[in-house]
Write an enzyme that holds these catalytic residues in place. Structure first.
Site, mmCIF file in Angstrom:
data_model
loop_
_atom_site.group_PDB
_atom_site.id
_atom_site.type_symbol
_atom_site.label_atom_id
_atom_site.label_comp_id
_atom_site.label_asym_id
_atom_site.label_seq_id
_atom_site.Cartn_x
_atom_site.Cartn_y
_atom_site.Cartn_z
ATOM 1 N N GLU A 209 0.885 -1.178 0.024
ATOM 2 C CA GLU A 209 0.137 -0.033 0.043
ATOM 3 C C GLU A 209 0.958 1.301 -0.100
ATOM 4 O O GLU A 209 0.580 2.334 0.771
ATOM 5 C CB GLU A 209 -1.044 -0.140 1.178
ATOM 6 C CG GLU A 209 -1.820 -1.295 1.127
ATOM 7 C CD GLU A 209 -2.562 -1.295 2.569
ATOM 8 O OE1 GLU A 209 -2.642 -0.354 3.439
ATOM 9 O OE2 GLU A 209 -3.577 -2.505 2.608
ATOM 10 N N ASN B 167 1.952 -5.279 -3.102
ATOM 11 C CA ASN B 167 0.684 -5.531 -2.638
ATOM 12 C C ASN B 167 -0.135 -4.028 -2.508
ATOM 13 O O ASN B 167 0.357 -3.308 -1.646
ATOM 14 C CB ASN B 167 0.657 -6.313 -1.556
ATOM 15 C CG ASN B 167 -0.646 -6.973 -1.286
ATOM 16 O OD1 ASN B 167 -1.348 -7.425 -2.059
ATOM 17 N ND2 ASN B 167 -1.044 -6.891 -0.034
ATOM 18 N N HIS C 226 -10.566 -6.145 -1.188
ATOM 19 C CA HIS C 226 -11.396 -6.128 -0.115
ATOM 20 C C HIS C 226 -12.793 -5.522 -0.752
ATOM 21 O O HIS C 226 -12.591 -4.118 -0.619
ATOM 22 C CB HIS C 226 -11.003 -5.388 1.080
ATOM 23 C CG HIS C 226 -9.896 -6.209 1.806
ATOM 24 N ND1 HIS C 226 -10.186 -7.339 2.283
ATOM 25 C CD2 HIS C 226 -8.465 -5.746 1.642
ATOM 26 C CE1 HIS C 226 -8.650 -7.533 2.695
ATOM 27 N NE2 HIS C 226 -7.965 -6.629 2.623
ATOM 28 N N GLU D 222 -6.100 -10.812 -0.945
ATOM 29 C CA GLU D 222 -6.556 -10.619 0.379
ATOM 30 C C GLU D 222 -8.337 -10.440 0.119
ATOM 31 O O GLU D 222 -8.908 -9.723 0.705
ATOM 32 C CB GLU D 222 -6.463 -8.992 0.669
ATOM 33 C CG GLU D 222 -4.882 -9.263 1.144
ATOM 34 C CD GLU D 222 -4.509 -7.739 2.231
ATOM 35 O OE1 GLU D 222 -5.298 -7.225 2.572
ATOM 36 O OE2 GLU D 222 -3.363 -7.689 2.038
ATOM 37 N N ASP E 273 -12.152 -10.636 0.296
ATOM 38 C CA ASP E 273 -13.205 -10.973 1.112
ATOM 39 C C ASP E 273 -14.416 -9.924 0.455
ATOM 40 O O ASP E 273 -14.262 -9.082 -0.210
ATOM 41 C CB ASP E 273 -13.154 -10.853 2.457
ATOM 42 C CG ASP E 273 -12.734 -9.512 2.850
ATOM 43 O OD1 ASP E 273 -12.665 -8.550 2.239
ATOM 44 O OD2 ASP E 273 -12.073 -9.426 3.738
HETATM 45 O O1 G3I Z 1 -4.192 -8.988 19.312
HETATM 46 C C1 G3I Z 1 -4.777 -7.806 19.982
HETATM 47 C C2 G3I Z 1 -5.765 -8.392 21.085
HETATM 48 O O2 G3I Z 1 -5.149 -8.838 22.050
HETATM 49 C C3 G3I Z 1 -6.836 -7.171 21.406
HETATM 50 O O3 G3I Z 1 -7.670 -7.460 22.362
HETATM 51 C C4 G3I Z 1 -7.587 -6.789 20.306
HETATM 52 C C5 G3I Z 1 -8.350 -5.186 20.679
HETATM 53 O O4 G3I Z 1 -8.735 -4.471 19.632
HETATM 54 O O5 G3I Z 1 -6.516 -6.196 19.196
HETATM 55 C C6 G3I Z 1 -5.917 -7.489 18.723
HETATM 56 O O6 G3I Z 1 -5.049 -6.874 17.682
HETATM 57 C C7 G3I Z 1 -5.765 -6.558 16.305
HETATM 58 C C8 G3I Z 1 -5.126 -7.299 15.337
HETATM 59 O O7 G3I Z 1 -5.623 -6.990 14.355
HETATM 60 C C9 G3I Z 1 -5.423 -8.871 15.818
HETATM 61 O O8 G3I Z 1 -6.875 -9.037 15.510
HETATM 62 C C10 G3I Z 1 -5.170 -5.048 16.132
HETATM 63 O O9 G3I Z 1 -5.830 -4.314 16.991
HETATM 64 C C11 G3I Z 1 -5.868 -4.637 14.754
HETATM 65 O O10 G3I Z 1 -5.286 -3.564 14.387
HETATM 66 C C12 G3I Z 1 -5.251 -5.741 13.783
HETATM 67 O O11 G3I Z 1 -5.967 -5.359 12.610
HETATM 68 C C13 G3I Z 1 -5.310 -6.140 11.425
HETATM 69 C C14 G3I Z 1 -4.979 -4.894 10.456
HETATM 70 O O12 G3I Z 1 -4.559 -5.419 9.112
HETATM 71 C C15 G3I Z 1 -3.789 -3.958 11.099
HETATM 72 O O13 G3I Z 1 -2.828 -4.718 11.103
HETATM 73 C C16 G3I Z 1 -6.426 -6.985 10.884
HETATM 74 O O14 G3I Z 1 -6.547 -8.214 11.486
HETATM 75 C C17 G3I Z 1 -5.734 -7.589 9.433
HETATM 76 O O15 G3I Z 1 -6.876 -8.304 8.881
HETATM 77 C C18 G3I Z 1 -5.568 -6.167 8.638
HETATM 78 O O16 G3I Z 1 -5.224 -6.762 7.412
HETATM 79 C C19 G3I Z 1 -4.865 -5.918 6.233
HETATM 80 C C20 G3I Z 1 -3.671 -6.373 5.528
HETATM 81 O O17 G3I Z 1 -2.762 -6.458 6.411
HETATM 82 C C21 G3I Z 1 -3.364 -5.193 4.519
HETATM 83 N N1 G3I Z 1 -4.572 -4.714 3.671
HETATM 84 C C22 G3I Z 1 -5.766 -4.764 4.284
HETATM 85 C C23 G3I Z 1 -6.034 -5.452 5.394
HETATM 86 C C24 G3I Z 1 -7.167 -5.331 6.155
HETATM 87 O O18 G3I Z 1 -7.293 -3.882 6.823
#
Ligand code: G3I
Length: 332
Positions: free
Chosen positions: A137, A179, A215, A245, A247
């Site tokens: 990105e 990506n 997405h 990715e 969905d």
């Molecule tokens: O692990 C903690 C947990 O302990 C806590 O209780 C919870 C509270 O919010 O947060 C958890 O961490 C989160 C993590 O996902 C696991 O679920 C983070 O806050 C959250 O920011 C994180 O979000 C991820 C996001 O990228 C940011 O890294 C999403 O799961 C993930 O699906 C998303 O993926 C991105 C790709 O990398 C790039 N393209 C877009 C895509 C969707 O946004």
């Protein structure tokens, strides 16, 4: 739970005879805690991406520490089940650890940190990660060629060239991918992505593919008619293209007709990918609605994936199997 237990053929079985990978993003916690998650993952897919476990905050909790525990679980699972791994991601504007972004590092120190990160991480998985999303990105959403980010501020536009070159040095056999999202059809952003990767190739930077995240939702599908042409022009540069990715989020309230329309869109995307030269994989951003980022990020949307919360296949699963069986090119 085997394929016959669900009454359907698995995606993996349908894709088996093809020069094509069908994958899913994987989260560490359900992989360790819910046996059904691993069973379905191994049964249905030939490729995995680490949804979060290979991002900076997970691998680099502090400057001096590399923590591969979560990411290693995913890679070992893939190896046990004969699946390929996509590494995600080495350079991203989002979610960098505070110690990095607020560390008052100068240009030289930032470059050294990035190089250390790439050498260590790609080196750790040398020969075990088939594809790396090296840069994620980087292109701006408005008109700017490159998004404002920590990396751009610290290193200038050259950060992309450096990241790809260092990743190649760390694992010459890994395929290196740029990506991005919103660059699926022919639009201003996909023009900028195209120009970016063409520039990398002109400068002999080692890049092998472009990932189109996808997405998507049912109400904005204007990119769909252009998807084939966009994939073709990227392939004409000599690059692989992957859907990285996918969905398809549904707006609540959700009914059976929405799930059928979702299935049709999943099928259209897979059909386009299979027909495009150079489209080598289609990876979903998760596989069960039980573990999806969508309800956490979109208040009014849910059910974006192909298995429900109890791992029952949804119409989209059958639609993808059908396309694979009809359209994929058998291995010769
Ligand atoms: O692990 C903690 C947990 O302990 C806590 O209780 C919870 C509270 O919010 O947060 C958890 O961490 C989160 C993590 O996902 C696991 O679920 C983070 O806050 C959250 O920011 C994180 O979000 C991820 C996001 O990228 C940011 O890294 C999403 O799961 C993930 O699906 C998303 O993926 C991105 C790709 O990398 C790039 N393209 C877009 C895509 C969707 O946004």
């Amino acid at each position: 739970m085997n394929a016959s237990a669900t009454g359907t053929v698995s995606l993996r079985a349908a894709a088996q005879a093809c020069r094509f990978h069908i994958g899913a993003a994987v989260a560490v916690r359900p992989l360790l805690e819910d046996p059904r998650y691993g069973e379905v993952l191994a049964r249905e897919f030939t490729m995995v991406t680490a949804e979060n476990a290979m991002k900076w905050p997970h691998l680099r909790p502090s400057r001096g520490v590399f923590d591969f525990s979560g990411a290693d679980e995913i890679v070992r699972f893939a190896e046990r089940h004969g699946m390929r791994v996509r590494g995600h991601t080495l350079v991203w504007h989002h979610g960098n650890p505070k110690w990095l972004e607020q560390g008052a590092f100068d240009r030289r120190e930032t470059a050294a940190l990035l190089r250390e990160h790439i050498y260590t991480v790609v080196g750790h998985y040398r020969g075990r990660v088939a594809y790396w999303d090296v840069v994620n990105e980087a292109v701006g959403d408005a008109t700017e060629p490159l998004r404002q980010s920590f990396w751009l501020r610290q290193l200038g536009p050259e950060y992309l060239d450096l990241a790809f070159r260092w990743a190649h040095e760390a694992d010459p056999a890994a395929k290196l991918v740029y990506n991005d999202y919103g660059a699926e059809g022919l639009n201003e952003k996909s023009e900028r992505v195209f120009a970016l990767v063409r520039g990398l190739l002109e400068r002999c930077v080692p890049i092998h593919g472009v990932g189109l995240q996808m997405h998507v939702n049912l109400s904005a599908t204007e990119w769909l008619p252009d998807l084939a042409q966009n994939m073709e022009r990227l392939a004409a540069l000599g690059l692989e293209v992957q859907v990285t990715e996918l969905d398809v989020r549904l707006k609540k309230p959700i009914d059976a007709a929405d799930r059928q329309a979702q299935a049709a869109l999943y099928a259209d995307i897979l059909r386009t990918c299979l027909a495009a030269p150079g489209c080598s994989a289609l990876v979903l951003w998760g596989f069960t609605d039980r573990a999806s980022w969508i309800p956490h990020y979109y208040e009014n949307h849910d059910e974006a994936l192909i298995f429900d919360r109890e791992y029952a296949p949804k119409p989209a699963h059958a639609a993808l199997v059908k396309v694979l069986r009809e359209r994929c090119t058998p291995l010769r």
